[in-house]
Design a protein around this motif. Structure first.
Motif, short mmCIF file in Angstrom:
data_model
loop_
_atom_site.label_atom_id
_atom_site.label_comp_id
_atom_site.label_asym_id
_atom_site.label_seq_id
_atom_site.Cartn_x
_atom_site.Cartn_y
_atom_site.Cartn_z
N ALA A 8 -80.84 94.08 53.55
CA ALA A 8 -81.94 94.61 52.75
C ALA A 8 -82.63 93.50 51.96
O ALA A 8 -83.87 93.44 51.89
N ALA A 9 -81.82 92.63 51.34
CA ALA A 9 -82.41 91.53 50.57
C ALA A 9 -83.20 90.59 51.47
O ALA A 9 -84.28 90.12 51.10
N HIS A 10 -82.66 90.34 52.68
CA HIS A 10 -83.37 89.46 53.61
C HIS A 10 -84.71 90.07 54.04
O HIS A 10 -85.73 89.36 54.13
N GLU A 11 -84.72 91.37 54.30
CA GLU A 11 -85.95 92.02 54.74
C GLU A 11 -86.99 92.09 53.62
O GLU A 11 -88.19 92.13 53.89
N LEU A 12 -86.53 92.11 52.37
CA LEU A 12 -87.47 92.20 51.25
C LEU A 12 -88.12 90.86 50.91
O LEU A 12 -89.18 90.83 50.26
N ARG A 13 -87.50 89.78 51.31
CA ARG A 13 -88.01 88.47 50.92
C ARG A 13 -89.42 88.22 51.44
O ARG A 13 -90.29 87.76 50.70
N THR A 14 -89.67 88.54 52.69
CA THR A 14 -90.98 88.25 53.29
C THR A 14 -92.11 89.05 52.63
O THR A 14 -93.12 88.46 52.21
N PRO A 15 -92.02 90.39 52.51
CA PRO A 15 -93.11 91.11 51.86
C PRO A 15 -93.30 90.72 50.40
O PRO A 15 -94.43 90.68 49.90
N LEU A 16 -92.20 90.41 49.69
CA LEU A 16 -92.34 90.01 48.30
C LEU A 16 -93.03 88.65 48.19
O LEU A 16 -93.88 88.44 47.30
N ALA A 17 -92.67 87.73 49.07
CA ALA A 17 -93.34 86.42 49.07
C ALA A 17 -94.82 86.58 49.39
O ALA A 17 -95.68 85.91 48.79
N LEU A 18 -95.15 87.47 50.31
CA LEU A 18 -96.55 87.73 50.66
C LEU A 18 -97.30 88.32 49.47
O LEU A 18 -98.44 87.94 49.18
N MET A 19 -96.67 89.26 48.78
CA MET A 19 -97.30 89.87 47.60
C MET A 19 -97.55 88.82 46.52
O MET A 19 -98.62 88.82 45.88
N GLN A 20 -96.58 87.95 46.28
CA GLN A 20 -96.76 86.91 45.28
C GLN A 20 -97.92 85.99 45.65
O GLN A 20 -98.76 85.63 44.80
N ALA A 21 -97.98 85.62 46.92
CA ALA A 21 -99.07 84.74 47.36
C ALA A 21 -100.43 85.41 47.20
O ALA A 21 -101.40 84.79 46.74
N LYS A 22 -100.53 86.69 47.54
CA LYS A 22 -101.78 87.42 47.42
C LYS A 22 -102.21 87.54 45.96
O LYS A 22 -103.39 87.39 45.62
N LEU A 23 -101.26 87.83 45.08
CA LEU A 23 -101.59 87.95 43.66
C LEU A 23 -102.06 86.62 43.08
O LEU A 23 -103.03 86.57 42.30
N GLU A 24 -101.38 85.54 43.45
CA GLU A 24 -101.81 84.22 42.97
C GLU A 24 -103.19 83.86 43.50
O GLU A 24 -104.03 83.31 42.76
N LEU A 25 -103.44 84.18 44.75
CA LEU A 25 -104.75 83.90 45.34
C LEU A 25 -105.85 84.72 44.68
O LEU A 25 -106.94 84.19 44.37
#
Length: 391
Positions: free
Chosen positions: A172-189
């Motif tokens: 579960a933690a491994h699967e959450l890493r990618t969408p969370l990283a994408l969300m962080q990148a989108k918010l920063e952008l």
């Protein structure tokens, strides 16, 4: 009776059984002895009447309460309180035999119950990380084989359940890493592309960023917890340079609250350099975050009798006594409002405990009151002995 140990129960029941048998035997022997002694006395009295009065009087003056078997005989039987002496000796023998038998029963039952003591010791050593090593051996008494099989099957089921839980957590933690990283990148952008956003939008973006970062940190910690068993623990670690690096990394955080950060002592141990650093980092970071302003945090290392003890002492407000074991549970918080303000997900001390267990170490709250808290980690003699052999 319910509060007595099984060994004492066996001892008391054995002693009671022996005492009953001895008392019964003494009563029967006493009755038989008195019966035959009465018959002997009657025979002697009857036979003594045939003795001349002069001979009887002559013997009676010299030996009171006696009877002679025959005139001019060399054999004289003297009966003087024989029945009472016989009865008293019987009771003394009965008491001595009962006490001796009870003592023997206690030691023999202790030896017979040794497998139960071994079984209890094995139960006390069970931890979630050593279930596979705690199985009972095959060479047990026949009476314990059924219990052994049931106990070993229970350990297998528990071990399988813990493995499935850790695997699910890791996946579960491994699967959450990618969408969370994408969300962080989108918010920063988005924040970079809209620098002139109104205050409400800026606060909303900041809140999203904080929560996303918190979830990403939680996923990272959960993934670390699930993968701890795969980390090799064979590094030779010198603690003084590690503590120096740790204090250097945490100095900016300590300076924000004007916390004095210092360390002392040195030792060598076997383990994972990365995990030991993370263990001490989490403990020291907590000691800084939950400290008083203008307080202090002190790390100390002491080696004695082959063991290594590391202590992290702070000058904070302390931990209530009822929470000193619970703080190592995942997601547990003593003060939820303060924990939310300082960030984190309540997994830092859970990770610390798992790392300590992986190194066969013991972690505990050694002391905590209104003047501060001292956390102590004690590494066992075996690891330190292995290190000395290697050196």
């Amino acid at each position: 009776m319910k509060r007595l140990s099984l060994q004492w129960r066996i001892t008391l029941m054995t002693a009671l059984l022996i005492a009953t048998a001895c008392i019964s035997m003494s009563l029967l022997l006493g009755y038989s002895g008195r019966h035959y002694m009465d018959r002997i006395g009657t025979s002697i009295s009857a036979y003594g009447e045939s003795v001349s009065e002069n001979d009887t009087a002559e013997h009676t003056d010299d030996i009171p309460n006696t009877a002679t078997l025959a005139p001019n005989s060399d054999l004289v039987i003297v009966i003087d309180g024989a029945q009472a002496a016989f009865t008293a000796s019987n009771w003394l023998i009965t008491a001595a035999v009962t006490l001796l038998s009870a003592a023997l029963a206690y030691f023999v039952s202790g030896r017979a119950l040794r497998p139960l003591h071994s079984f209890a010791s094995r139960l006390e050593e069970i931890e979630p990380n050593n279930l596979g090593k705690m199985k009972l051996p095959e060479d047990l008494l026949p009476e314990f084989r059924r219990s052994r099989d049931a106990f070993n099957r229970m350990l297998d089921r528990l071990d399988e359940g813990f493995r499935a839980q850790k695997q699910f957590t890791g996946n579960a933690a491994h699967e959450l890493r990618t969408p969370l990283a994408l969300m962080q990148a989108k918010l920063e952008l988005f924040s970079a592309e809209h620098p002139n956003a109104d205050a409400e939008t800026a606060d909303f973006l900041r809140l999203l960023g904080e929560q996303t970062e918190r979830m990403a940190e939680m996923s990272k910690t959960l993934l670390e917890l699930s993968e701890l068993r795969s980390v090799p623990c064979e590094d030779r670690i010198e603690l003084e340079p590690l503590l120096e690096e740790l204090c250097t990394d945490l100095t900016p955080l300590a300076e924000k609250q004007n916390i004095e950060l210092r360390y002392e002592g040195n030792a060598m141990l076997i383990g994972s350099d990365t995990l030991i650093y993370r263990l001490l980092f989490n403990l020291t970071e907590n000691a800084i975050r939950y400290n008083r302003r203008n307080g202090s945090v002190r790390l100390s290392v002491r080696e004695e009798a082959g063991c290594i003890e590391i202590r992290v002492a702070d000058s904070g407000t302390g931990i209530p006594a009822q929470y000193r074991e619970s703080i190592f549970q995942p997601f547990f918080r003593v003060d939820k409002s303060r924990s939310r303000r300082y960030g984190g997900a309540g997994l830092g001390l859970a990770l610390v405990r798992e790392i300590a267990l992986l190194h066969d170490a013991e972690i505990r709250v050694e002391e905590s009151n209104e003047t501060g808290t001292t956390m102590a980690i004690r590494f066992p003699k075996m690891r330190n002995a292995n290190l000395k052999n290697m050196l």
